[in-house]
Scaffold this motif. Structure first.
Motif, PDB file in Angstrom:
ATOM      1  N   ALA A 190       0.847  -1.193   0.000  1.00 59.11           N
ATOM      2  CA  ALA A 190       0.000   0.000   0.000  1.00 59.11           C
ATOM      3  C   ALA A 190       0.881   1.240   0.000  1.00 59.11           C
ATOM      4  N   ALA A 191       0.370   2.346  -0.552  1.00 56.46           N
ATOM      5  CA  ALA A 191       1.150   3.585  -0.678  1.00 56.46           C
ATOM      6  C   ALA A 191       1.648   4.075   0.664  1.00 56.46           C
ATOM      7  N   ASP A 192       0.815   3.977   1.716  1.00 60.61           N
ATOM      8  CA  ASP A 192       1.254   4.480   3.017  1.00 60.61           C
ATOM      9  C   ASP A 192       2.400   3.658   3.591  1.00 60.61           C
ATOM     10  N   VAL A 193       2.460   2.366   3.286  1.00 61.11           N
ATOM     11  CA  VAL A 193       3.566   1.513   3.746  1.00 61.11           C
ATOM     12  C   VAL A 193       4.848   1.881   2.999  1.00 61.11           C
ATOM     13  N   VAL A 194       4.736   2.086   1.696  1.00 57.91           N
ATOM     14  CA  VAL A 194       5.900   2.487   0.884  1.00 57.91           C
ATOM     15  C   VAL A 194       6.436   3.829   1.373  1.00 57.91           C
ATOM     16  N   GLU A 195       5.550   4.780   1.586  1.00 57.81           N
ATOM     17  CA  GLU A 195       5.969   6.103   2.047  1.00 57.81           C
ATOM     18  C   GLU A 195       6.610   6.036   3.425  1.00 57.81           C
ATOM     19  N   ALA A 196       6.078   5.222   4.318  1.00 58.48           N
ATOM     20  CA  ALA A 196       6.662   5.072   5.655  1.00 58.48           C
ATOM     21  C   ALA A 196       8.057   4.454   5.571  1.00 58.48           C
ATOM     22  N   ASP A 237      12.970  19.272  11.167  1.00 60.45           N
ATOM     23  CA  ASP A 237      11.895  20.204  11.492  1.00 60.45           C
ATOM     24  C   ASP A 237      10.611  19.889  10.737  1.00 60.45           C
ATOM     25  N   GLU A 238      10.727  19.400   9.518  1.00 64.86           N
ATOM     26  CA  GLU A 238       9.556  18.997   8.733  1.00 64.86           C
ATOM     27  C   GLU A 238       9.951  17.854   7.828  1.00 64.86           C
ATOM     28  N   GLU A 239       9.003  16.989   7.560  1.00 65.98           N
ATOM     29  CA  GLU A 239       9.242  15.874   6.648  1.00 65.98           C
ATOM     30  C   GLU A 239       7.953  15.555   5.912  1.00 65.98           C
ATOM     31  N   LEU A 240       8.113  15.076   4.692  1.00 61.72           N
ATOM     32  CA  LEU A 240       6.958  14.758   3.867  1.00 61.72           C
ATOM     33  C   LEU A 240       7.350  13.635   2.925  1.00 61.72           C
ATOM     34  N   ALA A 241       6.524  12.610   2.879  1.00 62.43           N
ATOM     35  CA  ALA A 241       6.729  11.511   1.935  1.00 62.43           C
ATOM     36  C   ALA A 241       5.490  11.386   1.069  1.00 62.43           C
ATOM     37  N   VAL A 242       5.695  11.394  -0.244  1.00 56.79           N
ATOM     38  CA  VAL A 242       4.615  11.210  -1.205  1.00 56.79           C
ATOM     39  C   VAL A 242       5.130  10.270  -2.280  1.00 56.79           C
ATOM     40  N   GLY A 243       4.552   9.098  -2.361  1.00 58.84           N
ATOM     41  CA  GLY A 243       5.000   8.116  -3.345  1.00 58.84           C
ATOM     42  C   GLY A 243       6.460   7.772  -3.125  1.00 58.84           C
ATOM     43  N   ASP A 244       7.262   7.930  -4.173  1.00 53.62           N
ATOM     44  CA  ASP A 244       8.694   7.591  -4.078  1.00 53.62           C
ATOM     45  C   ASP A 244       9.556   8.785  -3.680  1.00 53.62           C
ATOM     46  N   ARG A 245       8.933   9.917  -3.293  1.00 57.55           N
ATOM     47  CA  ARG A 245       9.671  11.136  -2.945  1.00 57.55           C
ATOM     48  C   ARG A 245       9.583  11.426  -1.451  1.00 57.55           C
ATOM     49  N   VAL A 246      10.701  11.895  -0.895  1.00 61.11           N
ATOM     50  CA  VAL A 246      10.755  12.324   0.506  1.00 61.11           C
ATOM     51  C   VAL A 246      11.439  13.682   0.543  1.00 61.11           C
ATOM     52  N   ALA A 247      10.842  14.615   1.288  1.00 58.18           N
ATOM     53  CA  ALA A 247      11.424  15.939   1.499  1.00 58.18           C
ATOM     54  C   ALA A 247      11.606  16.139   2.998  1.00 58.18           C
ATOM     55  N   VAL A 248      12.761  16.700   3.386  1.00 57.44           N
ATOM     56  CA  VAL A 248      13.009  17.024   4.790  1.00 57.44           C
ATOM     57  C   VAL A 248      13.595  18.423   4.883  1.00 57.44           C
ATOM     58  N   ARG A 249      13.107  19.169   5.888  1.00 56.36           N
ATOM     59  CA  ARG A 249      13.684  20.473   6.213  1.00 56.36           C
ATOM     60  C   ARG A 249      14.365  20.291   7.546  1.00 56.36           C
ATOM     61  N   LEU A 250      15.656  20.644   7.588  1.00 53.87           N
ATOM     62  CA  LEU A 250      16.504  20.339   8.731  1.00 53.87           C
ATOM     63  C   LEU A 250      17.180  21.574   9.291  1.00 53.87           C
ATOM     64  N   CYS A 253      13.218   7.536  -3.729  1.00 54.04           N
ATOM     65  CA  CYS A 253      13.505   6.245  -3.112  1.00 54.04           C
ATOM     66  C   CYS A 253      12.924   5.105  -3.942  1.00 54.04           C
ATOM     67  N   GLU A 254      13.533   3.943  -3.826  1.00 57.57           N
ATOM     68  CA  GLU A 254      13.024   2.697  -4.409  1.00 57.57           C
ATOM     69  C   GLU A 254      13.220   1.604  -3.384  1.00 57.57           C
ATOM     70  N   ASP A 255      12.201   0.811  -3.166  1.00 54.43           N
ATOM     71  CA  ASP A 255      12.280  -0.323  -2.238  1.00 54.43           C
ATOM     72  C   ASP A 255      12.814   0.067  -0.865  1.00 54.43           C
ATOM     73  N   GLY A 256      12.435   1.241  -0.383  1.00 53.32           N
ATOM     74  CA  GLY A 256      12.799   1.659   0.964  1.00 53.32           C
ATOM     75  C   GLY A 256      14.228   2.131   1.135  1.00 53.32           C
ATOM     76  N   VAL A 257      14.900   2.478   0.033  1.00 51.54           N
ATOM     77  CA  VAL A 257      16.244   3.056   0.118  1.00 51.54           C
ATOM     78  C   VAL A 257      16.326   4.276  -0.794  1.00 51.54           C
ATOM     79  N   ALA A 258      17.183   5.229  -0.427  1.00 47.14           N
ATOM     80  CA  ALA A 258      17.374   6.440  -1.231  1.00 47.14           C
ATOM     81  C   ALA A 258      18.202   6.096  -2.460  1.00 47.14           C
ATOM     82  N   VAL A 259      17.742   6.545  -3.622  1.00 44.46           N
ATOM     83  CA  VAL A 259      18.475   6.312  -4.868  1.00 44.46           C
ATOM     84  C   VAL A 259      18.946   7.609  -5.522  1.00 44.46           C
ATOM     85  N   GLU A 260      18.283   8.731  -5.176  1.00 50.07           N
ATOM     86  CA  GLU A 260      18.667  10.024  -5.747  1.00 50.07           C
ATOM     87  C   GLU A 260      18.471  11.109  -4.710  1.00 50.07           C
TER      88      GLU A 260
END
Length: 154
Positions: A3-9, A74-87, A117-124
């Motif tokens: 499920a998308a929420d599992v992939v994003e987590a 300070d902030e984090e967001l995961a949508v699909g295969d993308r993750v953004a963090v403000r630190l 990310c792909e398969d729970g690891v960062a690729v780019e």
């Protein structure tokens, strides 16, 4: 299929571990769990090797220059295969950093990082850092006076 929420987590967990454990604690052993072997850093330090090896070199460089280096998320967001963090990054400059000798000063500066990310690891990776603010706090560059002097005309 997950499920998308599992992939994003899973993706968010990998990025958190990269920031907090790898950079914040210097745990290079965690890299294989959170970063792909073909990792592509679009903001790589010039001259650093590609892939996971290049990321390990950056971590070692940062932690040699600032052994107490830390990230606060300070902030984090995961949508699909993308993750953004403000630190918020912070550390005390006690070793050489990109040819800059130790100043002994502490600094704290903002950063934003974006991962695919792909398969729970960062690729780019893409990132934006307030390097100017950091260098000013370390006393390497003068503070900005708030205005620019007009150029003298010949």
């Amino acid at each position: 299929m997950l499920a998308a929420d599992v992939v994003e987590a899973r993706n968010l967990s990998a990025v958190r571990r990269l920031c907090l454990e790898v950079f914040g604690e210097g745990r290079l052993d965690v890299l294989e769990e959170v970063v792909s072997g073909g990792y592509r850093n679009h903001n790589a330090v010039p001259g650093s090797p590609p892939g996971r090896e290049g990321l390990a070199a950056v971590v070692q460089m940062v932690r040699t220059a600032m052994p107490d280096f830390r990230y606060r998320i300070d902030e984090e967001l995961a949508v699909g295969d993308r993750v953004a963090v403000r630190l918020l990054a912070s550390g005390t400059h006690t070793g050489p950093l990109l040819g800059i000798p130790s100043t002994g000063k502490s600094a704290a500066w903002g950063e934003a990082h974006f991962f695919r990310c792909e398969d729970g690891v960062a690729v780019e990776h893409w990132g934006v850092r307030d390097d100017l603010g950091m260098l000013q706090q370390l006393g390497v560059l003068p503070p900005f006076g708030g205005h620019l002097e007009p150029h003298e005309r010949a």
